[in-house]
Design a protein around this motif. Structure first.
Motif, PDB file in Angstrom:
ATOM      1  N   THR A   1       0.843  -1.190   0.000  1.00  0.00           N
ATOM      2  CA  THR A   1       0.000   0.000   0.000  1.00  0.00           C
ATOM      3  C   THR A   1       0.874   1.234   0.000  1.00  0.00           C
ATOM      4  O   THR A   1       2.048   1.185   0.359  1.00  0.00           O
ATOM      5  CB  THR A   1      -0.969   0.046   1.191  1.00  0.00           C
ATOM      6  OG1 THR A   1      -1.892   1.112   0.980  1.00  0.00           O
ATOM      7  CG2 THR A   1      -0.257   0.235   2.504  1.00  0.00           C
TER       8      THR A   1
ATOM      9  N   ALA B   1       0.391   5.826   0.176  1.00  0.00           N
ATOM     10  CA  ALA B   1      -0.493   6.981   0.269  1.00  0.00           C
ATOM     11  C   ALA B   1      -0.236   7.915  -0.899  1.00  0.00           C
ATOM     12  O   ALA B   1       0.339   8.989  -0.764  1.00  0.00           O
ATOM     13  CB  ALA B   1      -0.291   7.683   1.601  1.00  0.00           C
TER      14      ALA B   1
ATOM     15  N   GLY C   1      -8.383  -0.296   2.114  1.00  0.00           N
ATOM     16  CA  GLY C   1      -7.502   0.309   3.105  1.00  0.00           C
ATOM     17  C   GLY C   1      -8.269   0.632   4.378  1.00  0.00           C
ATOM     18  O   GLY C   1      -9.497   0.514   4.431  1.00  0.00           O
TER      19      GLY C   1
ATOM     20  N   THR D   1     -10.230   6.417  -1.460  1.00  0.00           N
ATOM     21  CA  THR D   1      -9.264   5.513  -2.083  1.00  0.00           C
ATOM     22  C   THR D   1      -8.448   6.177  -3.181  1.00  0.00           C
ATOM     23  O   THR D   1      -7.412   5.655  -3.570  1.00  0.00           O
ATOM     24  CB  THR D   1      -9.968   4.278  -2.678  1.00  0.00           C
ATOM     25  OG1 THR D   1     -11.010   4.718  -3.553  1.00  0.00           O
ATOM     26  CG2 THR D   1     -10.514   3.375  -1.600  1.00  0.00           C
TER      27      THR D   1
ATOM     28  N   TYR E   1      -4.788   6.367  -2.364  1.00  0.00           N
ATOM     29  CA  TYR E   1      -4.079   5.167  -1.909  1.00  0.00           C
ATOM     30  C   TYR E   1      -3.958   4.156  -3.040  1.00  0.00           C
ATOM     31  O   TYR E   1      -4.882   3.983  -3.836  1.00  0.00           O
ATOM     32  CB  TYR E   1      -4.834   4.508  -0.738  1.00  0.00           C
ATOM     33  CG  TYR E   1      -4.779   5.336   0.513  1.00  0.00           C
ATOM     34  CD1 TYR E   1      -3.779   5.113   1.455  1.00  0.00           C
ATOM     35  CD2 TYR E   1      -5.689   6.347   0.734  1.00  0.00           C
ATOM     36  CE1 TYR E   1      -3.698   5.889   2.594  1.00  0.00           C
ATOM     37  CE2 TYR E   1      -5.619   7.140   1.874  1.00  0.00           C
ATOM     38  CZ  TYR E   1      -4.623   6.899   2.796  1.00  0.00           C
ATOM     39  OH  TYR E   1      -4.538   7.685   3.910  1.00  0.00           O
TER      40      TYR E   1
ATOM     41  N   ASN F   1     -11.571   2.559   4.020  1.00  0.00           N
ATOM     42  CA  ASN F   1     -11.524   3.594   3.000  1.00  0.00           C
ATOM     43  C   ASN F   1     -12.754   3.472   2.107  1.00  0.00           C
ATOM     44  O   ASN F   1     -13.443   2.438   2.091  1.00  0.00           O
ATOM     45  CB  ASN F   1     -10.244   3.484   2.177  1.00  0.00           C
ATOM     46  CG  ASN F   1      -9.022   3.941   2.942  1.00  0.00           C
ATOM     47  OD1 ASN F   1      -9.117   4.393   4.078  1.00  0.00           O
ATOM     48  ND2 ASN F   1      -7.863   3.812   2.325  1.00  0.00           N
TER      49      ASN F   1
END
Length: 75
Positions: A4, A6, A32, A38, A41, A68
């Motif tokens: 993952t 950001a 997430g 989202t 991300y 998320n």
């Protein structure tokens, strides 16, 4: 494998997912757990490449407050 970040979907990841999808792979990712959209991300935001993004729900079908959310979420 759990990855993952950001940020929006990196081009290299987008291309890799698109390649896997074109070969018949089904790519599913978690939305997430930041209670955020989202779009910020990855890999949740890689939906144009063929990702199916899944969010969390509670026992009555409501989004879990930490999950998320956004237009990238399919399930």
């Amino acid at each position: 494998l759990s990855i993952t970040g950001a940020s929006a979907c990196p081009t290299s990841l987008y291309n890799a997912i698109g390649f896997a999808s074109s070969k018949g792979s089904i790519v599913v990712t978690a939305a997430g757990n930041a209670n955020a959209n989202t779009s910020g991300y990855y890999p949740a935001s890689c939906t144009g490449a063929g990702v199916i993004t899944v969010a969390a729900t509670d026992t009555v079908g409501k989004r879990v407050t930490t999950s998320n959310y956004g237009t990238h979420v399919a399930v």
